[in-house]
Motif scaffolding. Sequence first.
Motif, PDB file in Angstrom:
ATOM      1  N   SER A   1     101.298  46.559  10.966  1.00  0.00           N
ATOM      2  CA  SER A   1     101.183  47.856  11.628  1.00  0.00           C
ATOM      3  C   SER A   1      99.982  48.643  11.092  1.00  0.00           C
ATOM      4  O   SER A   1      99.882  48.888   9.889  1.00  0.00           O
ATOM      5  CB  SER A   1     102.461  48.665  11.384  1.00  0.00           C
ATOM      6  N   PRO A   2      99.080  49.069  11.981  1.00  0.00           N
ATOM      7  CA  PRO A   2      97.948  49.891  11.520  1.00  0.00           C
ATOM      8  C   PRO A   2      98.401  51.199  10.861  1.00  0.00           C
ATOM      9  O   PRO A   2      97.771  51.667   9.925  1.00  0.00           O
ATOM     10  CB  PRO A   2      97.151  50.182  12.792  1.00  0.00           C
ATOM     11  N   GLU A   3      99.531  51.765  11.349  1.00  0.00           N
ATOM     12  CA  GLU A   3     100.030  53.012  10.750  1.00  0.00           C
ATOM     13  C   GLU A   3     100.379  52.807   9.278  1.00  0.00           C
ATOM     14  O   GLU A   3     100.078  53.663   8.450  1.00  0.00           O
ATOM     15  CB  GLU A   3     101.271  53.541  11.486  1.00  0.00           C
ATOM     16  N   LEU A   4     101.016  51.688   8.949  1.00  0.00           N
ATOM     17  CA  LEU A   4     101.363  51.414   7.557  1.00  0.00           C
ATOM     18  C   LEU A   4     100.128  51.043   6.742  1.00  0.00           C
ATOM     19  O   LEU A   4      99.981  51.493   5.605  1.00  0.00           O
ATOM     20  CB  LEU A   4     102.433  50.331   7.465  1.00  0.00           C
ATOM     21  N   ARG A   5      99.232  50.260   7.297  1.00  0.00           N
ATOM     22  CA  ARG A   5      97.998  49.910   6.566  1.00  0.00           C
ATOM     23  C   ARG A   5      97.212  51.169   6.201  1.00  0.00           C
ATOM     24  O   ARG A   5      96.660  51.268   5.111  1.00  0.00           O
ATOM     25  CB  ARG A   5      97.124  48.958   7.387  1.00  0.00           C
ATOM     26  N   ASP A   6      97.176  52.139   7.110  1.00  0.00           N
ATOM     27  CA  ASP A   6      96.450  53.389   6.847  1.00  0.00           C
ATOM     28  C   ASP A   6      97.067  54.205   5.716  1.00  0.00           C
ATOM     29  O   ASP A   6      96.436  55.113   5.184  1.00  0.00           O
ATOM     30  CB  ASP A   6      96.387  54.259   8.107  1.00  0.00           C
ATOM     31  N   GLN A   7      98.302  53.893   5.355  1.00  0.00           N
ATOM     32  CA  GLN A   7      98.996  54.629   4.304  1.00  0.00           C
ATOM     33  C   GLN A   7      98.980  53.894   2.965  1.00  0.00           C
ATOM     34  O   GLN A   7      99.615  54.324   2.008  1.00  0.00           O
ATOM     35  CB  GLN A   7     100.442  54.891   4.728  1.00  0.00           C
ATOM     36  N   ALA A   8      98.212  52.819   2.877  1.00  0.00           N
ATOM     37  CA  ALA A   8      98.171  52.008   1.649  1.00  0.00           C
ATOM     38  C   ALA A   8      97.691  52.808   0.447  1.00  0.00           C
ATOM     39  O   ALA A   8      98.064  52.510  -0.695  1.00  0.00           O
ATOM     40  CB  ALA A   8      97.286  50.780   1.858  1.00  0.00           C
ATOM     41  N   TRP A   9      96.896  53.825   0.686  1.00  0.00           N
ATOM     42  CA  TRP A   9      96.350  54.606  -0.435  1.00  0.00           C
ATOM     43  C   TRP A   9      97.440  55.329  -1.233  1.00  0.00           C
ATOM     44  O   TRP A   9      97.194  55.736  -2.377  1.00  0.00           O
ATOM     45  CB  TRP A   9      95.298  55.595   0.074  1.00  0.00           C
ATOM     46  N   TYR A  10      98.636  55.458  -0.691  1.00  0.00           N
ATOM     47  CA  TYR A  10      99.723  56.066  -1.461  1.00  0.00           C
ATOM     48  C   TYR A  10     100.130  55.179  -2.637  1.00  0.00           C
ATOM     49  O   TYR A  10     100.695  55.657  -3.607  1.00  0.00           O
ATOM     50  CB  TYR A  10     100.954  56.330  -0.584  1.00  0.00           C
ATOM     51  N   GLY A  11      99.875  53.882  -2.539  1.00  0.00           N
ATOM     52  CA  GLY A  11     100.211  52.958  -3.617  1.00  0.00           C
ATOM     53  C   GLY A  11      99.176  53.008  -4.723  1.00  0.00           C
ATOM     54  O   GLY A  11      98.207  53.747  -4.664  1.00  0.00           O
ATOM     55  N   GLY A  12      99.398  52.215  -5.759  1.00  0.00           N
ATOM     56  CA  GLY A  12      98.472  52.149  -6.885  1.00  0.00           C
ATOM     57  C   GLY A  12      99.094  52.692  -8.156  1.00  0.00           C
ATOM     58  O   GLY A  12     100.305  52.926  -8.238  1.00  0.00           O
ATOM     59  N   GLU A  13      98.258  52.872  -9.156  1.00  0.00           N
ATOM     60  CA  GLU A  13      98.702  53.362 -10.469  1.00  0.00           C
ATOM     61  C   GLU A  13      99.436  54.698 -10.318  1.00  0.00           C
ATOM     62  O   GLU A  13      98.988  55.575  -9.590  1.00  0.00           O
ATOM     63  CB  GLU A  13      97.480  53.541 -11.377  1.00  0.00           C
TER      64      GLU A  13
END
Length: 184
Positions: free
Chosen positions: A51-63
Amino acid sequence: MKEAFKKCLRALLGDYGIYRVFAADLDPSQSAIEDPNLCEIDQNDMLNADSPELRDQAWYGGEGSIGVGYRLNGRLVAARWAWYGDRYKQRNFWPLKEREAKIVHSFVLPEARGRGIATKMGSYGDQLFAKKGFVRIYTRIWYNHTASIRVTKKNGRRQIGWGVELNPFRSKKPIKLIFKTIAK
């Protein structure tokens, strides 16, 4: 008349936000929710989502983040993110102590809504955070977003305050006001 008032208010105050703040104390002995579709996720899960909507929210992840996802037939259809420590200081809307985290984002794809997924992710996330040593979780919700408020209450959170952000005359740094309504 109402629209004219809103226009004047926005001209004076700039962008604004009015939020309810909810909290829950976490209990590591809480019984586990049984749903094989729930899982801990990371930034790569989001980047690999179809889903492009979920891919666009990937920046919420990480350290400094913890993610919870929900999969239907193996497909990621929902994500919920909490930030803590230095990562949360980017937002720093509500003061966090050691071993506290704040939900910064929750999203369910439109075709998966109406199945209780957000509520399940909240329960699962609380258990996951407790197992990782967190003692309290906060949630900030736009003051009249009834669906989010309903899910938050179903997850056992109670409203503990209000937060207001004002950006008068488009100033570089918004003014933040916090009103605690009940003792912790």
